[in-house]
Design a protein around this motif. Structure first.
Motif, short mmCIF file in Angstrom:
data_model
loop_
_atom_site.label_atom_id
_atom_site.label_comp_id
_atom_site.label_asym_id
_atom_site.label_seq_id
_atom_site.Cartn_x
_atom_site.Cartn_y
_atom_site.Cartn_z
N GLY A 1 1.71 17.57 -8.54
CA GLY A 1 1.53 18.30 -9.78
C GLY A 1 0.51 17.68 -10.72
O GLY A 1 0.09 18.31 -11.69
N ARG A 2 0.12 16.43 -10.44
CA ARG A 2 -0.88 15.76 -11.29
C ARG A 2 -2.18 15.49 -10.52
O ARG A 2 -3.26 15.53 -11.11
CB ARG A 2 -0.33 14.42 -11.79
N PHE A 3 -2.07 15.20 -9.24
CA PHE A 3 -3.24 14.89 -8.41
C PHE A 3 -3.54 16.04 -7.48
O PHE A 3 -2.63 16.77 -7.06
CB PHE A 3 -3.00 13.64 -7.58
N SER A 4 -4.81 16.17 -7.12
CA SER A 4 -5.24 17.22 -6.20
C SER A 4 -6.30 16.66 -5.25
O SER A 4 -7.28 16.06 -5.71
CB SER A 4 -5.80 18.40 -6.98
N SER B 1 -7.36 23.16 4.68
CA SER B 1 -6.40 24.24 4.42
C SER B 1 -4.99 23.72 4.13
O SER B 1 -4.16 24.47 3.61
CB SER B 1 -6.34 25.18 5.63
N SER B 2 -4.75 22.46 4.43
CA SER B 2 -3.42 21.90 4.23
C SER B 2 -3.52 20.57 3.48
O SER B 2 -4.39 19.75 3.78
CB SER B 2 -2.75 21.68 5.59
N THR B 3 -2.62 20.40 2.51
CA THR B 3 -2.58 19.15 1.75
C THR B 3 -1.14 18.68 1.62
O THR B 3 -0.20 19.50 1.62
CB THR B 3 -3.18 19.33 0.35
N ILE B 4 -0.96 17.38 1.51
CA ILE B 4 0.35 16.80 1.25
C ILE B 4 0.19 15.72 0.19
O ILE B 4 -0.88 15.12 0.06
CB ILE B 4 0.99 16.21 2.53
N TYR B 5 1.28 15.50 -0.58
CA TYR B 5 1.23 14.57 -1.70
C TYR B 5 2.49 13.72 -1.73
O TYR B 5 3.57 14.16 -1.35
CB TYR B 5 1.11 15.33 -3.02
N LEU C 1 -2.96 10.92 -16.10
CA LEU C 1 -2.75 9.59 -15.52
C LEU C 1 -1.76 8.78 -16.32
O LEU C 1 -1.68 8.89 -17.56
CB LEU C 1 -4.09 8.86 -15.42
N LYS C 2 -1.00 7.96 -15.60
CA LYS C 2 0.01 7.11 -16.19
C LYS C 2 -0.31 5.65 -15.87
O LYS C 2 -1.03 5.37 -14.91
CB LYS C 2 1.39 7.47 -15.63
N ARG D 1 0.84 -1.19 0.00
CA ARG D 1 0.00 0.00 0.00
C ARG D 1 0.88 1.24 0.00
O ARG D 1 1.89 1.31 0.71
CB ARG D 1 -0.89 -0.02 1.24
N GLU D 2 0.47 2.23 -0.79
CA GLU D 2 1.30 3.42 -1.00
C GLU D 2 0.48 4.67 -0.71
O GLU D 2 -0.67 4.80 -1.13
CB GLU D 2 1.75 3.43 -2.47
N PHE D 3 1.10 5.59 0.01
CA PHE D 3 0.46 6.88 0.27
C PHE D 3 0.34 7.68 -1.02
O PHE D 3 1.27 7.70 -1.83
CB PHE D 3 1.28 7.66 1.29
N VAL D 4 -0.80 8.36 -1.19
CA VAL D 4 -1.01 9.20 -2.36
C VAL D 4 -1.13 10.67 -1.95
O VAL D 4 -0.38 11.52 -2.44
CB VAL D 4 -2.27 8.77 -3.12
N ALA D 5 -2.08 10.97 -1.06
CA ALA D 5 -2.33 12.36 -0.68
C ALA D 5 -3.13 12.39 0.61
O ALA D 5 -3.77 11.40 0.99
CB ALA D 5 -3.11 13.09 -1.77
#
Length: 122
Positions: free
Chosen positions: A66-69, A56-60, A86-87, A45-49
Motif C-alpha cells: 500500500g506504500r511501495f510499488s 504483469s505480477s507483483t508481490i510485496y 516513508l517511515k 536482509r529483508e524482502f521488499v517487493a
C-alpha cells in the motif's frame, strides 16, 4: 558481465517519497524476474517487493504493501521501486536482484546490485 546498478536513494523526511531505479546490463532483462530487498544495520536482509518478467505480477512484503510499488520497463532494462509515505523503519540499504522466479526468497536470485542507501528522518 552482469551488472545491476541501483540509484535514487537519499535522505528524506518521514512521509516523503523516493523512487529507486535498478539499471541492468549483461543479461536479457525481460527473461528475469526482479526483486527488491533491504538490509538495515544489525538486521537480516529483508524482502521488499518483486515483479514478474513481463511486469504483469507483483508481490510485496506486508510492511510495505500500500506504500511501495514495483515496476519495470523492459525496453530500458530498468526496474523501479516507488516508495511513498516513508517511515523511519524503512531506513536501510536497498538492493535489486535478478532471478528466474518472482519470489520473496533471496536465495532464488542469481544477480545482485551493490545497493543504494535510503535514510528516513523522523
Amino acid at each position: 558481465q552482469v551488472q545491476l546498478v541501483e540509484s535514487g536513494g537519499g535522505l528524506v523526511q518521514a512521509g516523503g517519497s523516493l523512487r529507486l531505479s535498478c539499471a541492468a546490463s549483461g543479461l536479457t532483462f525481460s527473461t528475469y524476474a526482479m526483486g527488491w530487498f533491504r538490509q538495515a544495520p544489525g538486521k537480516e536482509r529483508e524482502f521488499v517487493a518483486a515483479i514478474s518478467r513481463s511486469g504483469s505480477s507483483t508481490i510485496y512484503a506486508d510492511s510495505v504493501k500500500g506504500r511501495f510499488s514495483v515496476a519495470r520497463d523492459n525496453a530500458k532494462n530498468t526496474a523501479y521501486l516507488q516508495m511513498n509515505n516513508l517511515k523511519s523503519e524503512d531506513t536501510a540499504v536497498y538492493h535489486c536482484a535478478a532471478g528466474a522466479l518472482q519470489t520473496f526468497r533471496p536465495q532464488q536470485y542469481n544477480y545482485w546490485g551493490q545497493g543504494t542507501q535510503v535514510t528516513v528522518s523522523s
